[in-house]
Scaffold this motif. Structure first.
Motif, PDB file in Angstrom:
ATOM      1  N   THR A   1      -6.529 -15.324-105.261  1.00 23.97           N
ATOM      2  CA  THR A   1      -7.027 -14.746-104.210  1.00 23.97           C
ATOM      3  C   THR A   1      -8.475 -15.343-104.058  1.00 23.97           C
ATOM      4  OG1 THR A   1      -7.772 -12.973-105.455  1.00 23.97           O
ATOM      5  CG2 THR A   1      -5.633 -12.567-104.354  1.00 23.97           C
ATOM      6  N   SER A   2      -8.933 -15.230-102.672  1.00 26.06           N
ATOM      7  CA  SER A   2     -10.251 -15.544-102.392  1.00 26.06           C
ATOM      8  C   SER A   2     -10.830 -14.370-101.309  1.00 26.06           C
ATOM      9  CB  SER A   2     -10.278 -16.826-101.450  1.00 26.06           C
ATOM     10  OG  SER A   2      -9.767 -17.836-102.301  1.00 26.06           O
ATOM     11  N   GLU A   3     -12.094 -14.370-101.155  1.00 24.47           N
ATOM     12  CA  GLU A   3     -12.694 -13.407-100.350  1.00 24.47           C
ATOM     13  C   GLU A   3     -12.445 -13.529 -99.039  1.00 24.47           C
ATOM     14  OE1 GLU A   3     -16.765 -10.494-100.117  1.00 24.47           O
ATOM     15  OE2 GLU A   3     -16.829 -12.901-100.170  1.00 24.47           O
ATOM     16  N   TYR A   4     -11.924 -12.676 -98.213  1.00 19.38           N
ATOM     17  CA  TYR A   4     -11.484 -12.886 -96.542  1.00 19.38           C
ATOM     18  C   TYR A   4     -11.957 -11.561 -95.895  1.00 19.38           C
ATOM     19  CZ  TYR A   4      -7.992 -16.536 -97.013  1.00 19.38           C
ATOM     20  OH  TYR A   4      -7.342 -17.912 -97.244  1.00 19.38           O
ATOM     21  N   ILE A   5     -12.181 -11.789 -94.639  1.00 25.59           N
ATOM     22  CA  ILE A   5     -12.429 -10.567 -93.778  1.00 25.59           C
ATOM     23  C   ILE A   5     -10.866 -10.560 -93.043  1.00 25.59           C
ATOM     24  CG2 ILE A   5     -13.461 -12.127 -91.969  1.00 25.59           C
ATOM     25  CD1 ILE A   5     -14.850  -9.456 -90.945  1.00 25.59           C
ATOM     26  N   VAL A   6     -10.464  -9.261 -92.942  1.00 21.33           N
ATOM     27  CA  VAL A   6      -8.913  -9.135 -92.635  1.00 21.33           C
ATOM     28  C   VAL A   6      -8.962  -8.075 -91.543  1.00 21.33           C
ATOM     29  CG1 VAL A   6      -6.632  -8.389 -93.333  1.00 21.33           C
ATOM     30  CG2 VAL A   6      -8.132  -9.935 -94.980  1.00 21.33           C
ATOM     31  N   ALA A   7      -8.215  -8.106 -90.464  1.00 23.35           N
ATOM     32  CA  ALA A   7      -7.936  -7.249 -89.526  1.00 23.35           C
ATOM     33  C   ALA A   7      -6.352  -6.749 -89.393  1.00 23.35           C
ATOM     34  CB  ALA A   7      -8.366  -7.599 -88.105  1.00 23.35           C
TER      35      ALA A   7
END
Length: 249
Positions: free
Chosen positions: A14-20
């Protein structure tokens, strides 16, 4: 024993994301309509989705190139991987927020006439053509499913902190009457009163049920929010366009 151990190194991370995570309200009922109305709803959703992707791609921002879109039934997932560089990170978050806000504007206006509810969070995620996995997905889904209630996209505290760092993005943050922070998607919308007013007529025509307090609650919240934001903009050409409930005097 590893499945397909001869071809799969099991090195996905996993990586860091911004998610909507976005839910289109009222679409399930449209799926249960007659076949002609089902067809119209399906094609409206398809066009809304593809137009949002095309518009995002056309904006000449480098960080727009790898925004991920996924659609399943009446749910939309939009995500963007974040870098550790502060300047790049700000631009990447801006790209995702503009994309989601544009999608919400399109949904609410006269060409579509749908309300949306959702959540935006920052956290770990793995996403490819096969699967989506991670804490950011769970958090954004939780915000949509358990917190939002009204047709608003709720912002996780980590997202609020990021947006409030710059004046360009701070206007996308609104604090509601219940203390919940949500996305002010009209921050990027100007002279849109007429299309929003017409869109609200479509929303009510599709969803209004006399005596259904839950639906009335959502429609009323949307009306109040839109009218307040239009009043704040105070754009002369738009002053005559305000939303009204169809059962109001």
């Amino acid at each position: 024993m590893l499945v397909n151990s001869n071809v799969d190194s099991y090195d996905r991370e996993t990586s860091e994301y911004i998610v909507a995570y976005i839910d289109l309200l009222g679409i399930k009922s449209e799926m249960q309509n007659n076949i002609n109305k089902q067809k119209i709803a399906m094609n409206k959703l398809y066009n809304l989705y593809t137009h949002s992707i095309e518009t995002t791609r056309k904006i000449a921002w480098e960080e727009n190139k790898d925004i991920n879109f996924k659609i399943f039934s009446d749910n939309i997932l939009i995500s963007k991987k974040l870098s550790t560089d502060k300047n790049n990170r700000k631009l990447e978050i801006r790209a995702l927020i503009y994309c989601v806000a544009h999608f919400q504007v399109l949904a609410a206006t006269d060409s579509v006439g749908w309300l949306v509810r959702g959540g935006i969070s920052i956290g770990s995620l793995y996403i490819d053509d096969i699967m989506v996995w991670g804490q950011a997905l769970l958090k954004s889904y939780y915000l949509e499913n358990k917190v939002a209630i009204y047709p608003r996209i709720v912002l996780d505290d980590s997202v609020v902190d990021e947006l409030m760092k710059t004046s360009e993005l701070s206007d996308f943050v609104r604090k509601d009457f219940d203390g919940i922070f949500f996305l002010n998607y009209l921050s990027m919308c100007h002279f849109c009163g007429q299309s929003l007013m017409q869109g609200f007529k479509v929303v009510q025509a599709n969803n209004f049920q006399k005596g259904n307090e839950r639906i009335h609650q959502k429609l009323y919240w949307h009306m109040v929010f839109i009218n307040q934001e239009l009043n704040n903009k105070n754009e002369k050409q738009d002053r005559k366009y305000r939303l009204k409930m169809i059962d109001s005097k």
